[in-house]
Scaffold this motif. Sequence first.
Motif, PDB file in Angstrom:
ATOM      1  N   ALA A 205       0.743  -1.360  -0.006  1.00 62.07           N
ATOM      2  CA  ALA A 205      -0.264   0.215   0.052  1.00 62.07           C
ATOM      3  C   ALA A 205       1.200   1.297  -0.058  1.00 62.07           C
ATOM      4  O   ALA A 205       1.690   1.322   0.478  1.00 62.07           O
ATOM      5  CB  ALA A 205      -0.603   0.053   0.893  1.00 62.07           C
ATOM      6  N   PRO A 206       0.322   1.878  -0.757  1.00 64.25           N
ATOM      7  CA  PRO A 206       1.760   3.808  -0.672  1.00 64.25           C
ATOM      8  C   PRO A 206       1.778   4.427   0.443  1.00 64.25           C
ATOM      9  O   PRO A 206       2.936   3.940   0.236  1.00 64.25           O
ATOM     10  CB  PRO A 206       0.841   4.335  -1.076  1.00 64.25           C
ATOM     11  N   GLU A 207       0.915   3.738   1.798  1.00 69.79           N
ATOM     12  CA  GLU A 207       1.492   4.742   2.354  1.00 69.79           C
ATOM     13  C   GLU A 207       2.135   3.614   3.551  1.00 69.79           C
ATOM     14  O   GLU A 207       2.838   3.779   4.881  1.00 69.79           O
ATOM     15  CB  GLU A 207      -0.276   4.677   3.890  1.00 69.79           C
ATOM     16  N   GLN A 208       2.455   2.390   3.509  1.00 70.94           N
ATOM     17  CA  GLN A 208       3.280   1.717   4.034  1.00 70.94           C
ATOM     18  C   GLN A 208       4.818   1.415   2.798  1.00 70.94           C
ATOM     19  O   GLN A 208       5.574   0.943   3.058  1.00 70.94           O
ATOM     20  CB  GLN A 208       3.069   0.450   3.872  1.00 70.94           C
ATOM     21  N   THR A 209       5.024   2.533   2.491  1.00 76.30           N
ATOM     22  CA  THR A 209       6.020   2.711   1.293  1.00 76.30           C
ATOM     23  C   THR A 209       7.779   3.196   1.799  1.00 76.30           C
ATOM     24  O   THR A 209       8.374   3.686   1.107  1.00 76.30           O
ATOM     25  CB  THR A 209       5.929   2.759  -0.208  1.00 76.30           C
ATOM     26  N   TRP A 210       7.580   3.396   2.963  1.00 74.73           N
ATOM     27  CA  TRP A 210       8.619   4.256   3.512  1.00 74.73           C
ATOM     28  C   TRP A 210       9.536   2.619   3.620  1.00 74.73           C
ATOM     29  O   TRP A 210       9.265   1.877   3.404  1.00 74.73           O
ATOM     30  CB  TRP A 210       7.800   4.716   4.591  1.00 74.73           C
ATOM     31  N   GLY A 211      10.693   3.578   4.166  1.00 73.32           N
ATOM     32  CA  GLY A 211      11.584   2.790   5.138  1.00 73.32           C
ATOM     33  C   GLY A 211      12.831   2.465   4.097  1.00 73.32           C
ATOM     34  O   GLY A 211      13.217   3.306   3.251  1.00 73.32           O
ATOM     35  N   VAL A 212      13.178   1.313   2.818  1.00 70.89           N
ATOM     36  CA  VAL A 212      14.285   0.768   2.563  1.00 70.89           C
ATOM     37  C   VAL A 212      13.791   1.408   1.315  1.00 70.89           C
ATOM     38  O   VAL A 212      15.157   1.563   0.649  1.00 70.89           O
ATOM     39  CB  VAL A 212      14.735  -0.624   2.898  1.00 70.89           C
ATOM     40  N   SER A 213      12.390   1.875   1.184  1.00 70.93           N
ATOM     41  CA  SER A 213      12.366   2.340  -0.433  1.00 70.93           C
ATOM     42  C   SER A 213      12.902   3.970  -0.352  1.00 70.93           C
ATOM     43  O   SER A 213      13.126   4.748  -1.752  1.00 70.93           O
ATOM     44  CB  SER A 213      11.216   2.775  -0.463  1.00 70.93           C
ATOM     45  N   ALA A 214      13.843   4.292   0.900  1.00 69.49           N
ATOM     46  CA  ALA A 214      14.091   5.997   0.668  1.00 69.49           C
ATOM     47  C   ALA A 214      15.546   5.582  -0.249  1.00 69.49           C
ATOM     48  O   ALA A 214      16.222   6.774  -0.120  1.00 69.49           O
ATOM     49  CB  ALA A 214      14.395   6.591   2.061  1.00 69.49           C
ATOM     50  N   ILE A 215      16.116   4.332  -0.642  1.00 68.28           N
ATOM     51  CA  ILE A 215      17.539   4.067  -1.017  1.00 68.28           C
ATOM     52  C   ILE A 215      17.239   4.035  -2.694  1.00 68.28           C
ATOM     53  O   ILE A 215      15.999   3.661  -3.566  1.00 68.28           O
ATOM     54  CB  ILE A 215      18.021   2.852  -0.413  1.00 68.28           C
ATOM     55  N   GLY A 216      17.796   4.984  -3.296  1.00 60.33           N
ATOM     56  CA  GLY A 216      18.084   4.772  -4.789  1.00 60.33           C
ATOM     57  C   GLY A 216      17.262   6.152  -5.496  1.00 60.33           C
ATOM     58  O   GLY A 216      16.155   7.089  -4.501  1.00 60.33           O
ATOM     59  N   ALA A 217      17.204   5.562  -6.963  1.00 65.14           N
ATOM     60  CA  ALA A 217      16.411   6.809  -7.227  1.00 65.14           C
ATOM     61  C   ALA A 217      15.212   6.431  -7.175  1.00 65.14           C
ATOM     62  O   ALA A 217      14.519   5.760  -7.321  1.00 65.14           O
ATOM     63  CB  ALA A 217      16.747   7.206  -8.825  1.00 65.14           C
ATOM     64  N   PRO A 218      13.908   7.823  -6.894  1.00 61.86           N
ATOM     65  CA  PRO A 218      12.246   7.207  -7.945  1.00 61.86           C
ATOM     66  C   PRO A 218      12.086   6.848  -8.612  1.00 61.86           C
ATOM     67  O   PRO A 218      12.722   6.933  -9.477  1.00 61.86           O
ATOM     68  CB  PRO A 218      12.015   9.143  -7.511  1.00 61.86           C
ATOM     69  N   GLY A 219      11.136   5.517  -8.654  1.00 56.85           N
ATOM     70  CA  GLY A 219      11.293   4.921  -9.820  1.00 56.85           C
ATOM     71  C   GLY A 219      11.598   3.698  -9.985  1.00 56.85           C
ATOM     72  O   GLY A 219      11.194   2.621 -10.778  1.00 56.85           O
ATOM     73  N   SER A 220      12.938   3.364  -8.892  1.00 56.14           N
ATOM     74  CA  SER A 220      14.070   2.068  -9.497  1.00 56.14           C
ATOM     75  C   SER A 220      13.004   1.676  -8.566  1.00 56.14           C
ATOM     76  O   SER A 220      12.141   1.594  -7.481  1.00 56.14           O
ATOM     77  CB  SER A 220      14.989   2.566  -8.666  1.00 56.14           C
ATOM     78  N   GLY A 221      13.523   0.262  -8.536  1.00 57.10           N
ATOM     79  CA  GLY A 221      12.651  -1.036  -8.666  1.00 57.10           C
ATOM     80  C   GLY A 221      12.963  -1.005  -7.179  1.00 57.10           C
ATOM     81  O   GLY A 221      14.627  -1.660  -6.665  1.00 57.10           O
ATOM     82  N   LYS A 222      11.990  -1.312  -6.538  1.00 53.57           N
ATOM     83  CA  LYS A 222      11.930  -1.336  -5.161  1.00 53.57           C
ATOM     84  C   LYS A 222      10.926  -2.049  -4.821  1.00 53.57           C
ATOM     85  O   LYS A 222       9.625  -2.468  -5.033  1.00 53.57           O
ATOM     86  CB  LYS A 222      11.331  -0.086  -4.240  1.00 53.57           C
ATOM     87  N   ALA A 223      10.717  -2.866  -3.958  1.00 50.74           N
ATOM     88  CA  ALA A 223      10.079  -4.815  -3.301  1.00 50.74           C
ATOM     89  C   ALA A 223      10.253  -4.388  -1.385  1.00 50.74           C
ATOM     90  O   ALA A 223      12.013  -4.847  -1.302  1.00 50.74           O
ATOM     91  CB  ALA A 223      10.287  -6.017  -3.544  1.00 50.74           C
ATOM     92  N   LEU A 224       9.373  -4.024  -0.339  1.00 51.67           N
ATOM     93  CA  LEU A 224       9.960  -3.933   1.009  1.00 51.67           C
ATOM     94  C   LEU A 224       8.260  -4.616   1.530  1.00 51.67           C
ATOM     95  O   LEU A 224       7.440  -4.911   1.307  1.00 51.67           O
ATOM     96  CB  LEU A 224       9.872  -2.626   0.708  1.00 51.67           C
ATOM     97  N   LYS A 225       8.534  -4.895   2.826  1.00 54.12           N
ATOM     98  CA  LYS A 225       8.219  -5.295   3.977  1.00 54.12           C
ATOM     99  C   LYS A 225       8.122  -4.829   5.317  1.00 54.12           C
ATOM    100  O   LYS A 225       9.272  -4.616   5.548  1.00 54.12           O
ATOM    101  CB  LYS A 225       7.768  -6.341   4.461  1.00 54.12           C
ATOM    102  N   ASN A 226       7.722  -3.317   5.933  1.00 56.02           N
ATOM    103  CA  ASN A 226       7.979  -2.467   6.851  1.00 56.02           C
ATOM    104  C   ASN A 226       6.727  -3.560   7.940  1.00 56.02           C
ATOM    105  O   ASN A 226       6.558  -3.900   8.113  1.00 56.02           O
ATOM    106  CB  ASN A 226       7.394  -1.464   6.476  1.00 56.02           C
ATOM    107  N   GLY A 227       7.605  -2.673   9.002  1.00 58.44           N
ATOM    108  CA  GLY A 227       7.099  -3.206  10.706  1.00 58.44           C
ATOM    109  C   GLY A 227       7.350  -2.016  11.365  1.00 58.44           C
ATOM    110  O   GLY A 227       7.997  -2.016  11.503  1.00 58.44           O
TER     111      GLY A 227
END
Length: 280
Positions: A205-227
């Motif tokens: 969900a968009p509101e849960q895309t914080w965290g390790v997604s802060a690394i890299g350029a916007p739109g680069s490949g990211k897959a994550l799970k936060n807690g």
Amino acid sequence: MSSRPSRTARTQAGALVAAAAALLSTGLLHPPPAAAATAPSAASVTSPSSGKAPAHATAAVLDLDATGSTPVIHGVDRAYDTASIVKVDILAALLLQAQDAGRHLSARERDLAEPMIRRSDNTAADTLWRQIGRAPGLAAANKRLGLSSTTGGPGGKWGLTRTTAGDQIRLLRAVFDSGGAAHAGSGGLDAQSRTYVRTLMSHVAPEQTWGVSAIGAPGSGKALKNGWLQRSTTGRWDVNSVGQVTAEGHRYLVAVLTDGSASMNDGVSLVERTARSAVA
């Protein structure tokens, strides 16, 4: 972000407060994350608002496009509460059990697994935690996946599973690396199972895309799970983020575990700054 919430936002906030009161008794409070501010770069920080014990963070990073196979650890690789990042581990255990039975996940299992990862749905996690056999079932899966420092939470409290950043990299490798042989009763996740977990982690969900997604350029490949978890005994926050990110043409597996933050915002900030520093 507007400084004055809308009527809808105020209504939603009131509902969340009521839900949080019920969850506090279980030790598993998962409110929606707020936007992160810039955090200090150190692995240990003292909250200026509390002046109490410092928060702590550990990061582990593995460059999948480099020649080494050992992650780089930043900080002390000690155990932290998983909070909802354990949901990736729960799904891995479920998939291994299905592989052993020679079947695909049922429609009902997919209906639980997908919101568990994409929206961090706790009710779905409760059901699948019981289905895999709770902590013993998780331990059996982790033995096959190479995790050696993860202990399942007591009873139904999957969020109090304890893990290390190094073990989370081992789990991420089981999902994002090429994987080894997969046989009934032995081996890791097969190609179809790995693709399934990657797909869900790529569409949280968009509101849960914080965290390790802060690394890299916007739109680069990211897959994550936060807690995220507020401990009822201390009021302090455990905030974690794990996943795969792409930066400067390299694919990185990154796990950042933290505890002791005075607020959710502080925890998210610490996670993101620690992740950037670790990969840089």
